[in-house]
Design an enzyme around this catalytic site. Structure first.
Site, short mmCIF file in Angstrom:
data_model
loop_
_atom_site.label_atom_id
_atom_site.label_comp_id
_atom_site.label_asym_id
_atom_site.label_seq_id
_atom_site.Cartn_x
_atom_site.Cartn_y
_atom_site.Cartn_z
N ASP A 108 -67.04 -17.72 -16.92
CA ASP A 108 -66.89 -16.92 -18.46
C ASP A 108 -66.09 -18.21 -19.27
OD1 ASP A 108 -64.42 -17.92 -17.57
OD2 ASP A 108 -63.20 -16.76 -18.62
N ASP A 141 -64.58 -21.14 -20.21
CA ASP A 141 -62.95 -21.32 -20.67
C ASP A 141 -62.90 -22.77 -19.93
OD1 ASP A 141 -63.16 -20.59 -18.23
OD2 ASP A 141 -61.38 -19.24 -18.67
N ARG A 142 -63.79 -22.91 -18.52
CA ARG A 142 -64.07 -24.43 -18.19
C ARG A 142 -65.30 -25.68 -18.75
NH1 ARG A 142 -61.71 -24.00 -11.98
NH2 ARG A 142 -60.87 -22.43 -12.15
N ASP A 198 -68.57 -23.04 -16.94
CA ASP A 198 -67.75 -22.24 -15.62
C ASP A 198 -68.32 -20.51 -16.63
OD1 ASP A 198 -65.41 -20.96 -17.30
OD2 ASP A 198 -64.65 -21.17 -15.69
N SER A 205 -58.49 -28.29 -13.88
CA SER A 205 -58.86 -27.69 -13.34
C SER A 205 -59.96 -27.78 -14.30
CB SER A 205 -58.65 -26.24 -12.69
OG SER A 205 -57.38 -25.56 -13.81
N LYS A 255 -58.10 -21.60 -22.61
CA LYS A 255 -59.22 -23.03 -22.67
C LYS A 255 -60.33 -22.68 -23.25
CE LYS A 255 -59.89 -22.84 -17.73
NZ LYS A 255 -58.28 -21.37 -17.19
N SER A 275 -64.31 -15.50 -13.76
CA SER A 275 -64.51 -16.87 -13.86
C SER A 275 -65.68 -17.38 -13.73
CB SER A 275 -62.48 -17.87 -13.86
OG SER A 275 -62.82 -18.49 -14.59
N HIS A 276 -65.34 -18.52 -12.91
CA HIS A 276 -65.56 -19.49 -11.71
C HIS A 276 -66.30 -18.87 -10.42
CE1 HIS A 276 -61.78 -20.08 -11.03
NE2 HIS A 276 -62.31 -20.54 -9.84
N THR A 321 -49.65 -24.14 -13.73
CA THR A 321 -50.41 -23.85 -13.33
C THR A 321 -50.28 -22.48 -14.25
OG1 THR A 321 -50.95 -25.15 -11.54
CG2 THR A 321 -52.48 -23.28 -11.65
N ARG A 335 -58.48 -10.19 -9.23
CA ARG A 335 -59.55 -10.88 -8.91
C ARG A 335 -60.21 -10.33 -7.07
NH1 ARG A 335 -60.16 -16.78 -11.45
NH2 ARG A 335 -59.45 -16.07 -13.16
C1 VG1 Z 1 -57.05 -21.94 -10.72
C2 VG1 Z 1 -56.94 -22.86 -10.98
C3 VG1 Z 1 -55.90 -23.23 -12.60
C4 VG1 Z 1 -56.14 -21.78 -13.99
C5 VG1 Z 1 -57.34 -20.49 -13.06
C6 VG1 Z 1 -57.65 -19.57 -13.47
O1 VG1 Z 1 -55.67 -21.28 -10.64
O2 VG1 Z 1 -55.92 -24.13 -10.18
O3 VG1 Z 1 -54.98 -24.32 -13.35
O4 VG1 Z 1 -55.47 -21.78 -14.63
O5 VG1 Z 1 -57.67 -20.76 -12.02
O6 VG1 Z 1 -58.95 -20.16 -14.65
P1 VG1 Z 1 -54.97 -21.16 -9.26
O7 VG1 Z 1 -53.93 -19.84 -8.47
O8 VG1 Z 1 -56.23 -20.76 -8.07
O9 VG1 Z 1 -55.35 -22.24 -8.39
V1 VG1 Z 1 -60.20 -19.79 -14.94
O10 VG1 Z 1 -61.41 -20.96 -15.60
O11 VG1 Z 1 -60.64 -18.94 -13.85
O12 VG1 Z 1 -60.13 -18.48 -15.54
CO CO Z 2 -63.23 -19.59 -16.35
#
Ligand code: VG1
Ligand code: CO
Length: 547
Positions: free
Chosen positions: A272, A274-275, A270, A360, A371, A111-112, A339, A18
């Protein structure tokens, strides 16, 4: 086709790569990373492979699709399956990879994180089981990227286009996902609940991300809810300038609508898809509780689990132990993994895991290897329909939570995020805290003898299936009553560092079950700030986001 090989160190984080869009726009940057993905594709490699491609609709998805197809064909990919206009939620890609037995998938999403030319873009690779690539593959991508025109495909029209031995199939990415949803859940039960409880109100907010069309198809077209049951359900390239992140801070429009309109069931996903977030006029369901409730009702209410049973449950390390209590009650194993969703895939493939979640806002099951936001929302709807089967008076989300806490006690949980902290300051704080964990913290007591540190370490995980070891997965400070403080540095941010502090405390005294979370956790939060010296290191007095 000639490819320029350039030395670029491109390291994928918790979930793919990212960066700011403008970084991806630099000459050969995207091309290099995409080539690195093909170089690292598990044996037998890209030759004659079938690869699924799609993204969350953010700025640069369509351009990246073209680049991937071009480079993929040059690497011998036989067929690409592409979502129409590049639109494909992360869980929907996982589903199509599995259903069509593709060799892998490339997901274009951050993602978000916010979208648009001045914000974020991302590329993630999923393997043939439909899940995120394990560390062995992401490390290979990193290694390949270190050593590192002319098809133009119309991706707006559904159908297959052939290029000699290669082809691109553009599909409606909503339909397969919708079919999957109908196979998993009791849609008839949900429909009859909606009929028998006309007072029940639902509001799904797509946050201008990819799930809008999926939500419309399910909640409006299939379940027949009124048209005003969905909001912000047209994907926008910049997500309307917002963070497409379903939490109390960034999904503020949903939160205020739910309160002002007194909505019984509010939900969001979110960018994409998955949340998920589940909220009602009188309760916010913490994701750590959400997965535990779904697990508790799954075999009773949800046809997929009635059939398959619960093979096991799992959570990420910082996620609360609410789901552990459900596992013990149901007599199944519970796994604690680092995680990031990639760690659940092996357990699922080995038939040891059915339902799992992360604090998360990530919840899911072995129906796919990601997810799944919409899945969690429909799971909750299915559970609500189930508990209301014989109840003329609406049993709502708060009632369900109350029943759950009375049965299991409550693991109060909250996460504080300190975003865009100076990286050096964050790293210093973290490494000093790590040193403390291994020297002197254990045995220290706070608030008299109320909180005594029983153990402190850096979480390390050995995968029970392939025995791979993942180190440095987060600092855990555990007190003798089981309360925990966990500290991690984020692996998904695109600028500066994000420090995450997670708090958990168990309570089973009946009169203390429905307290305000922040009030309940206050003593623990004060202790964490004292131990970490967060303000001293970072200058931050308050977190950016509280969950
Ligand atoms: C975060 C969350 C983690 C999740 C990841 C991807 O990671 O804490 O639980 O799996 O995002 O989610 P980090 O390393 O920033 O804490 V997603 O919806 O961005 O694919
Ligand atoms: Co996401």
């Amino acid at each position: 086709m000639s490819r320029k090989r350039k030395k670029a160190r491109i390291k994928p984080g918790t979930s793919g790569l990212r960066k700011k869009v403008r970084v991806f726009l630099k000459p050969n940057y995207t091309e290099n990373f995409v080539q690195a993905i093909f170089d690292a594709m598990p044996a037998p490699g890209p030759k004659d492979s079938v690869v699924v491609v799609g993204g969350d609709g953010r700025y640069y998805v369509k351009e990246a699709v073209q680049i991937i197809i071009k480079i993929g064909f040059a690497n011998g990919v036989k067929k690409f399956i592409v979502g129409q206009n590049g639109i494909f939620s992360t869980p929907a890609v996982s589903n199509v990879i599995r259903k069509s037995k593709a060799d892998g998938g490339i997901l274009l999403t951050a993602s978000h994180n916010p979208g648009g030319i001045d914000n974020d873009f991302g590329i993630k690779y999923n393997i043939s089981n439909g899940g995120p690539a394990p560390e062995s593959v992401t490390n290979a991508i990193f290694a390949a990227s270190k050593s590192l025109s002319q098809y133009k495909i119309d991706i707006s029209k559904i159908g297959t286009v052939n290029f000699g031995d290669h082809s691109v199939e553009v599909i409606d990415s909503i339909e397969d996902y919708f079919t999957m949803t109908k196979e998993i859940f009791d849609m008839d039960l949900i429909k009859s609940f909606i009929k028998s409880h006309p007072e029940f109100t639902l509001l799904f907010d797509g946050l201008n991300g990819v799930t809008g069309p999926y939500g419309k198809r399910i909640f409006i077209d299939e379940l027949g809810l009124p048209a005003n049951s969905i909001d912000q359900c047209v994907p926008l390239e910049d997500f309307g300038g917002e963070h497409p992140d379903p939490n109390l801070t960034y999904a503020h429009k949903l939160v205020s609508n739910v309160h002002s309109k007194q909505i019984d069931f509010g939900a969001a996903s979110d960018g994409d898809g998955d949340r998920n977030m589940i909220i009602s006029k009188d309760w916010f369901v913490n994701p750590t509780d959400s997965v535990a409730v779904i697990a508790d009702y799954a075999k009773l209410a949800i046809p997929y689990f009635k059939k398959s049973g619960i093979k096991g449950l799992a959570r990420s390390m910082p996620t609360s132990a609410a789901i552990d209590r459900v596992a013990h009650q149901h007599g199944v194993s519970v796994y604690e993994v680092p995680t990031g969703w990639k760690f659940f895939g092996n357990l699922m493939d080995a038939g040891k895991l059915s339902i799992c979640g992360e604090e998360s806002f990530g919840t899911g099951s072995d129906h796919i290897r990601e997810k799944d936001g919409i899945w969690a929302v429909v799971a909750w709807l299915n559970i609500i329909a189930y508990v209301n089967k014989d109840s003329p008076k609406l049993i709502g989300i708060k009632d369900i939570m109350n029943t759950f806490f009375e049965k299991y006690g409550r693991n109060y949980f909250s996460r504080y995020d300190y975003e865009e902290v100076d990286s050096d300051a964050a790293n210093r704080m973290y490494s000093d805290l790590k040193a403390l964990c291994y020297g002197g913290l254990v045995g220290q007591s706070f608030l008299g003898d109320k909180f005594v540190i029983a153990s402190a370490d850096d979480f390390e995980y050995t995968d029970p299936i392939d025995h791979s070891v993942s180190k440095n997965q987060g600092l855990r400070i555990v007190f003798d009553d089981g309360s925990r403080i966990v500290v991690r540095l984020s692996g998904t941010g695109s600028s500066g560092a994000t420090i995450r502090i997670y708090y958990e405390m168990y309570e089973n005294r009946p009169e203390h079950l429905m307290m305000d979370t922040q009030t309940a956790l206050k003593p623990l939060i004060d202790i964490a700030l004292q131990i970490t010296k967060l303000e001293e290191y970072t200058g931050r007095k308050e977190p950016t986001v509280i969950t």
